[in-house]
Design an enzyme around this catalytic site. Structure first.
Site, PDB file in Angstrom:
ATOM      1  N   ARG A  79       0.842  -1.212   0.000  1.00 34.70           N
ATOM      2  CA  ARG A  79       0.000   0.000   0.000  1.00 34.70           C
ATOM      3  C   ARG A  79       0.869   1.250   0.000  1.00 34.70           C
ATOM      4  O   ARG A  79       1.963   1.244   0.567  1.00 34.70           O
ATOM      5  CB  ARG A  79      -0.834   0.067   1.287  1.00 34.70           C
ATOM      6  CG  ARG A  79      -1.954  -0.920   1.350  1.00 34.70           C
ATOM      7  CD  ARG A  79      -2.505  -0.951   2.776  1.00 34.70           C
ATOM      8  NE  ARG A  79      -3.137  -2.227   3.010  1.00 34.70           N
ATOM      9  CZ  ARG A  79      -4.444  -2.436   2.894  1.00 34.70           C
ATOM     10  NH1 ARG A  79      -5.245  -1.463   2.614  1.00 34.70           N
ATOM     11  NH2 ARG A  79      -4.937  -3.639   3.072  1.00 34.70           N
ATOM     12  N   HIS A 426     -21.279  45.159  -6.449  1.00 31.57           N
ATOM     13  CA  HIS A 426     -22.451  45.456  -5.617  1.00 31.57           C
ATOM     14  C   HIS A 426     -23.158  44.167  -5.200  1.00 31.57           C
ATOM     15  O   HIS A 426     -23.440  43.936  -4.017  1.00 31.57           O
ATOM     16  CB  HIS A 426     -23.391  46.373  -6.412  1.00 31.57           C
ATOM     17  CG  HIS A 426     -24.624  46.743  -5.675  1.00 31.57           C
ATOM     18  ND1 HIS A 426     -25.803  46.033  -5.805  1.00 31.57           N
ATOM     19  CD2 HIS A 426     -24.868  47.722  -4.766  1.00 31.57           C
ATOM     20  CE1 HIS A 426     -26.711  46.579  -5.024  1.00 31.57           C
ATOM     21  NE2 HIS A 426     -26.174  47.612  -4.381  1.00 31.57           N
ATOM     22  N   ARG A 533     -23.608  51.317   7.381  1.00 28.03           N
ATOM     23  CA  ARG A 533     -23.627  52.197   6.192  1.00 28.03           C
ATOM     24  C   ARG A 533     -25.022  52.825   6.119  1.00 28.03           C
ATOM     25  O   ARG A 533     -25.970  52.179   5.685  1.00 28.03           O
ATOM     26  CB  ARG A 533     -23.372  51.376   4.930  1.00 28.03           C
ATOM     27  CG  ARG A 533     -21.975  50.774   4.831  1.00 28.03           C
ATOM     28  CD  ARG A 533     -21.940  49.835   3.633  1.00 28.03           C
ATOM     29  NE  ARG A 533     -20.608  49.566   3.157  1.00 28.03           N
ATOM     30  CZ  ARG A 533     -19.985  48.383   3.309  1.00 28.03           C
ATOM     31  NH1 ARG A 533     -20.569  47.402   3.964  1.00 28.03           N
ATOM     32  NH2 ARG A 533     -18.784  48.206   2.807  1.00 28.03           N
ATOM     33  N   ARG A 589     -21.583  55.185  10.202  1.00 28.75           N
ATOM     34  CA  ARG A 589     -20.873  56.007   9.220  1.00 28.75           C
ATOM     35  C   ARG A 589     -21.838  57.015   8.621  1.00 28.75           C
ATOM     36  O   ARG A 589     -22.938  56.654   8.190  1.00 28.75           O
ATOM     37  CB  ARG A 589     -20.314  55.125   8.114  1.00 28.75           C
ATOM     38  CG  ARG A 589     -19.646  55.943   7.037  1.00 28.75           C
ATOM     39  CD  ARG A 589     -19.069  55.087   5.960  1.00 28.75           C
ATOM     40  NE  ARG A 589     -20.085  54.598   5.050  1.00 28.75           N
ATOM     41  CZ  ARG A 589     -19.815  53.786   4.047  1.00 28.75           C
ATOM     42  NH1 ARG A 589     -18.592  53.338   3.870  1.00 28.75           N
ATOM     43  NH2 ARG A 589     -20.771  53.381   3.238  1.00 28.75           N
ATOM     44  N   GLU A 716      -9.803  55.781   4.075  1.00 31.36           N
ATOM     45  CA  GLU A 716     -10.011  55.088   2.801  1.00 31.36           C
ATOM     46  C   GLU A 716      -9.305  55.789   1.664  1.00 31.36           C
ATOM     47  O   GLU A 716      -9.430  55.395   0.517  1.00 31.36           O
ATOM     48  CB  GLU A 716     -11.485  54.919   2.427  1.00 31.36           C
ATOM     49  CG  GLU A 716     -12.477  55.347   3.421  1.00 31.36           C
ATOM     50  CD  GLU A 716     -13.923  55.173   2.982  1.00 31.36           C
ATOM     51  OE1 GLU A 716     -14.266  54.120   2.438  1.00 31.36           O
ATOM     52  OE2 GLU A 716     -14.700  56.096   3.223  1.00 31.36           O
ATOM     53  N   GLY A 737     -11.091  51.590   5.711  1.00 34.63           N
ATOM     54  CA  GLY A 737     -12.045  51.101   4.714  1.00 34.63           C
ATOM     55  C   GLY A 737     -11.227  50.594   3.541  1.00 34.63           C
ATOM     56  O   GLY A 737     -10.895  51.335   2.612  1.00 34.63           O
ATOM     57  N   THR A 738     -10.879  49.323   3.602  1.00 32.07           N
ATOM     58  CA  THR A 738      -9.901  48.814   2.632  1.00 32.07           C
ATOM     59  C   THR A 738     -10.486  48.600   1.245  1.00 32.07           C
ATOM     60  O   THR A 738      -9.738  48.358   0.302  1.00 32.07           O
ATOM     61  CB  THR A 738      -9.270  47.510   3.145  1.00 32.07           C
ATOM     62  OG1 THR A 738     -10.304  46.688   3.668  1.00 32.07           O
ATOM     63  CG2 THR A 738      -8.238  47.793   4.204  1.00 32.07           C
ATOM     64  N   ASN A 739     -11.808  48.701   1.097  1.00 30.42           N
ATOM     65  CA  ASN A 739     -12.351  48.602  -0.275  1.00 30.42           C
ATOM     66  C   ASN A 739     -11.927  49.844  -1.061  1.00 30.42           C
ATOM     67  O   ASN A 739     -11.314  49.750  -2.124  1.00 30.42           O
ATOM     68  CB  ASN A 739     -13.887  48.533  -0.255  1.00 30.42           C
ATOM     69  CG  ASN A 739     -14.397  47.383   0.562  1.00 30.42           C
ATOM     70  OD1 ASN A 739     -13.708  46.387   0.737  1.00 30.42           O
ATOM     71  ND2 ASN A 739     -15.608  47.514   1.076  1.00 30.42           N
ATOM     72  N   ASP A 740     -12.258  51.009  -0.518  1.00 34.28           N
ATOM     73  CA  ASP A 740     -11.868  52.238  -1.214  1.00 34.28           C
ATOM     74  C   ASP A 740     -10.357  52.441  -1.153  1.00 34.28           C
ATOM     75  O   ASP A 740      -9.751  52.919  -2.116  1.00 34.28           O
ATOM     76  CB  ASP A 740     -12.588  53.441  -0.593  1.00 34.28           C
ATOM     77  CG  ASP A 740     -13.939  53.674  -1.263  1.00 34.28           C
ATOM     78  OD1 ASP A 740     -13.965  53.732  -2.507  1.00 34.28           O
ATOM     79  OD2 ASP A 740     -14.952  53.754  -0.549  1.00 34.28           O
ATOM     80  N   CYS A 802     -12.631  47.815   8.437  1.00 36.46           N
ATOM     81  CA  CYS A 802     -14.041  47.491   8.213  1.00 36.46           C
ATOM     82  C   CYS A 802     -14.347  47.238   6.743  1.00 36.46           C
ATOM     83  O   CYS A 802     -15.488  47.084   6.360  1.00 36.46           O
ATOM     84  CB  CYS A 802     -14.939  48.592   8.761  1.00 36.46           C
ATOM     85  SG  CYS A 802     -14.701  50.181   7.941  1.00 36.46           S
TER      86      CYS A 802
HETATM   87  C1  PEP Z   1     -14.600  50.642   2.279  1.00 39.67           C
HETATM   88  O1  PEP Z   1     -14.443  51.472   1.397  1.00 39.67           O
HETATM   89  O2  PEP Z   1     -13.733  49.808   2.613  1.00 39.67           O
HETATM   90  C2  PEP Z   1     -15.874  50.551   3.001  1.00 39.67           C
HETATM   91  C3  PEP Z   1     -16.031  49.718   4.002  1.00 39.67           C
HETATM   92  O3  PEP Z   1     -16.885  51.353   2.577  1.00 39.67           O
HETATM   93  P1  PEP Z   1     -17.802  51.074   1.297  1.00 39.67           P
HETATM   94  O4  PEP Z   1     -17.581  49.670   0.883  1.00 39.67           O
HETATM   95  O5  PEP Z   1     -19.192  51.350   1.743  1.00 39.67           O
HETATM   96  O6  PEP Z   1     -17.299  52.072   0.324  1.00 39.67           O
HETATM   97 MG    MG Z   2     -15.715  53.155   1.248  1.00 41.04          MG
END
Ligand code: PEP
Ligand code: MG
Length: 856
Positions: A79, A426, A533, A589, A716, A737-740, A802
């Site tokens: 095996r 979105h 938000r 926010r 952000e 805000g790590t997305n922006d 966030c």
């Molecule tokens: C961001 O920008 O990380 C954030 C949390 O805000 P939003 O996604 O609403 O722009």
């Molecule tokens: Mg943002």
């Protein structure tokens, strides 16, 4: 004379033998553990990985000496034993050593039929796997004449008789297994399962337990938990001889149930003492190997032999239940139980899942944007989704991509499927927030909005009302309604997470915009809301109209009138949030998106708005056009709106303070946190702070109630991170805000990046989609700079993240090492975050020297 290697070519596995997983593979080590537990394991020899590598290179061990370890008439199995069982390996070969002489002896003791069957199986396996002959010639079932035919076919194909020397047979088997491991297909297969390029193979040679004999004989497997649910249950089978050899000297085989069963005879009934012995072996394995094992056994003439034991294959929900049960039984520690569950796997428990046991009819595939599975009828518009929900018919919203005005339709759906988009589009963000299964970027499917059809790559056409299933965990769109597993938020799940909370050292909050979100956050035991938000509160139809009136107001006074109508609605929103969160922190926010997001985009919508506002259509159209920006995400939004149209923030802060007074009167004292979005300059914060302080003073005056609040900044923009030192002068907290911030650091539109991200990642330009996985090198450096400069100004500054990254285990590790106070993520990601944070704390404890800047 053959030259032999200078390392131990093979080792008889005894309790004190020097056998290790790294050198001999997991199976050899596991068998040694079984032997140490005094389980009846047949004699077993381990060939270390070095030996197997040498064999693949043509340097053979002394197989005659090896075979001699198994007595004068050896019969053995071989095996695979790689370091990790997940890496697979070549198939087992049984009955090595079978030849004419052994066949004759077995025919005398066990009958011709049994001897023929064993020899035939070996010849077939040898022909296929060692001599690599045509499978069609060696697939005959055992029957009279089949053995002779197989031996003749072997001789005809290879020009030599079937090898009779057991040592030579073993050498050939070892060589073929060693070489199979080196083959390209095997390499690719195991690489896909995470094996390193240099992964090595050990081999295990074991004396055969023949599973035939005059007394009760046979073979089977037994395990003590169910692999999908983790519930205690004896599962397995036993294939045995029915009542010993038949009168004609042959053998009749029968499969028995293990546990008493109305459908047929069971081992428990016909051989209770053997069944009892299996239970004892199972108990010993569980307690001493500290794991739920599946035991492979043989019964030879009434005596049990344990051939092998493997960890029970399990689903995520079973993994949780098994780990908690082992800890509750005192077999493993709670810390071990935590470390045995992969954090990401927890999200499987929060949602319905397609039952892994059922077949899948896949229509297409996209990005698995929000986990869980749901079945419903296809709808192509948000309005149709709402109509479907009103009829109590579960529906799946299928759109090219979604926009803010689709939110109510998403609420009304059980899942979302979009043709375009990526992880932070979105649809993906909202679906994760709502806990809705979602697949985005399903570009294999063609959506025809006008015809209301969805066409699959293989030409199937689906129409509105057809049923499909979205599996947001795997990204697969499935036809029809496959069987589902229910969510498993049971005691085991809750217990494990409580244990996680006891060891983790970074806070976990939830991003929650609505009372429903807040309740979900509480259900998953988030420690507060890290991001509310507020703009999502304005999309309800009654509010949207007032919002539009506010946007269209000609004078500050008109605007104030519209905002006064919004004030009680906002106040009620915040009271509800504060009540649900019962004194836990809530970070609100202030209004963030560009105003034009609230305006209609098509002619029909403009006409309706003109009617509602009692203004000419031409004026509405002109105003909408005037509000349109070339780069809305870099335009009039966030704090820029707060500075230029300050009445909006005045209304919001007043609603927050009035709600604070009201909620504190009837429940726990509330200290609201107010967060300013899209800040890039200290002066922005000063201006908003001055107005907010004035509103707070007014509300204190009017209500006679005192209250505290904390004002902070959402970081952000890269400039806010770089200037965090001065921004912190006016901020109680900074939340990244790590997305922006990712969007602005890369100069990469979060809504459009999906179009080329695949190609960028495929070509190694980016290691990962930075909207999905925090870019620690670039964006991460801004986080470190911002946190450091902010804390230099204000040592007690609260620092958090966030953005969507907040729920990723990798980001949690980064933020924890950087001394952040908490992460905030979608409510449905909170359980994963709680467990991941516990893992990192435990791993750090195991490496006490590595305390990399941890503050708490
Ligand atoms: C961001 O920008 O990380 C954030 C949390 O805000 P939003 O996604 O609403 O722009
Ligand atoms: Mg943002």
């Amino acid at each position: 004379m053959q030259k032999h290697a200078d390392f131990a070519e093979f080792t008889l596995i005894e309790p004190s033998a020097d056998v290790s997983t790294a050198r001999h593979g997991w199976r050899a080590k596991c068998l040694q553990r079984l032997i140490r537990l005094d389980l009846p394991v047949p004699p077993t020899v381990a060939l270390p990985c070095d030996s197997v590598r040498a064999i693949a290179a043509g340097q053979m061990p002394d197989t005659a000496r090896l075979m001699a370890l198994f007595g004068a008439a050896p019969l053995v199995s071989v095996r695979p034993s790689p370091e990790n069982p997940a890496w697979g390996g070549p198939g087992t070969v049984l009955n090595v050593g079978m030849n004419a002489e052994r066949h004759a002896a077995l025919a005398r003791t066990h009958g011709t039929e049994a001897a023929d069957a064993l020899y035939l199986r070996f010849v077939q396996a040898f022909a296929l796997h060692v001599a690599r002959l045509d499978p069609d010639m060696f697939s005959a079932p055992p029957a009279s004449g089949a053995l002779a035919a197989a031996l003749a076919a072997y001789e005809a194909e290879t020009d030599e008789p079937f090898p009779q020397d057991p040592a030579r047979q073993l050498a050939e088997v070892l060589r073929s297994m060693a070489r199979a491991w080196e083959g390209t297909t095997a390499r690719l297969l195991r690489a896909a399962k995470g094996a390193p390029a240099e992964a090595a193979l050990g081999l295990v040679v074991q004396g055969m337990a023949l599973a035939i004999g005059p007394g009760r004989s046979g073979s089977g497997t037994i395990q003590f938990v169910e692999g999908v649910t983790g519930a205690p249950q004896i599962i397995g089978r036993f294939r045995g001889q029915e009542n010993g050899p038949r009168a004609d000297g042959g053998i009749s085989e029968a499969t028995l149930f293990l546990v008493a069963d109305p459908r047929g005879p069971a081992l428990e009934d016909v051989a209770p003492e053997l069944f009892g012995e299996l239970l004892r072996h199972g108990r010993i394995c569980r307690e001493r190997l500290r794991e739920e094992m599946q035991i492979e056994f043989a019964i030879e003439d009434g005596a049990i032999k344990v051939i092998d034991a493997v960890r029970v294959q399990r689903s995520s929900r079973a993994a949780v239940r098994i780990a908690v049960a082992l800890a509750n039984d005192g077999i493993i520690s709670r810390e071990d139980a935590l470390l045995r569950v992969e954090p990401r796997a927890l999200s499987d428990l929060l949602h319905f899942q397609v039952d892994p046991r059922v077949p899948r009819d896949r229509l297409g595939r996209g990005i698995a944007a929000s986990p869980g599975a749901a079945t419903g009828k296809i709808v192509f518009t948000a309005a149709a989704a709402q109509a479907s929900a009103a009829r109590d018919e579960p529906c799946i919203l299928v759109r090219r991509e979604t926009a803010p005005e689709d939110i109510r339709g998403m609420h009304a759906s059980v899942a979302v499927l979009t043709e375009r988009g990526g992880m932070t589009s979105h649809a993906a963000v909202i679906a994760r927030g709502l806990g809705l299964p979602a697949i985005v970027g399903a570009s294999e499917l063609r959506l025809n909005g006008r015809e209301r059809t969805l066409t699959t790559a293989d030409g199937r056409v689906l129409r509105e009302g057809d049923t499909l299933t979205v599996d947001g965990t795997t990204g697969e769109v499935l036809a029809g309604s496959p069987a589902m597993l229910e969510p498993a938020l049971d005691d085991g799940f809750r217990t494990l997470l409580r244990w996680a909370d006891n060891v983790r050292d970074i806070g976990i909050r939830a991003n929650a915009d609505t009372p429903d979100d807040a309740r979900t956050a509480r259900m998953f035991e988030a420690e507060g809301i890290g991001l509310c938000r507020t703009e999502h509160m304005f999309f309800d139809e009654d509010r949207l109209t007032v919002m539009r009136e506010m946007i269209f107001a000609d004078t500050g006074e008109d605007r104030r009138v519209a905002l006064e109508r919004l004030l009680p609605m906002q106040r009620a929103d915040f009271i509800a949030l504060f009540d649900i969160m019962a004194g836990l922190p809530v970070c609100i926010r202030l209004f963030d998106p560009p105003l034009h997001e609230f305006l209609p985009h098509d002619r029909e919508g403009m006409r309706e708005l003109a009617e509602a506002l009692d203004r000419p259509l031409s004026e509405v159209t002109r105003r909408v056009e005037a509000l349109t920006e070339f780069n809305p995400m870099l335009g009039m939004r966030g704090v820029r709106l707060g500075i230029t149209v300050p009445e909006i923030y005045d209304m919001q802060t007043r609603a927050i303070f009035e709600a604070t007074v009201e909620a504190s009167r009837r429940g726990a004292a509330v200290v609201p946190e107010i967060m300013i979005p899209l800040v890039s300059a200290k002066r922005e914060v000063e201006i908003v702070k001055t107005r907010t302080d004035a509103v707070a003073a007014a509300v204190r005056n009017e209500t006679g109630a005192d209250f505290d609040y904390r004002l902070g900044v959402m970081v952000e923009t890269p400039r806010a991170a770089l200037r965090a030192g001065e921004i912190a002068q006016h901020s109680a907290f900074l939340s990244f805000g790590t997305n922006d911030l990712t969007q602005m650091t890369y100069g990469l539109s979060r809504d459009d990046a999906g179009r080329f991200m695949g190609s960028y990642v495929a070509q190694g330009v980016y290691r990962e989609d930075p909207f999905h996985m925090l870019d620690e090198d670039g964006v991460g450096e801004l986080l470190l700079i911002g946190a450091k400069r902010g804390r230099e100004t204000r040592p007690e500054l609260t620092v958090s993240i966030c953005g969507e990254h907040g729920g990723n285990p990798e980001s949690i590790s980064f933020c924890r090492a950087a001394g952040f106070d908490y992460v905030s993520c979608s409510p449905y990601r909170v359980p994963v975050a709680r467990l991941a944070a516990a893992h990192f704390a435990l791993l750090d404890r195991a490496r006490p020297q590595n305390t990399a800047g941890i503050r708490r």
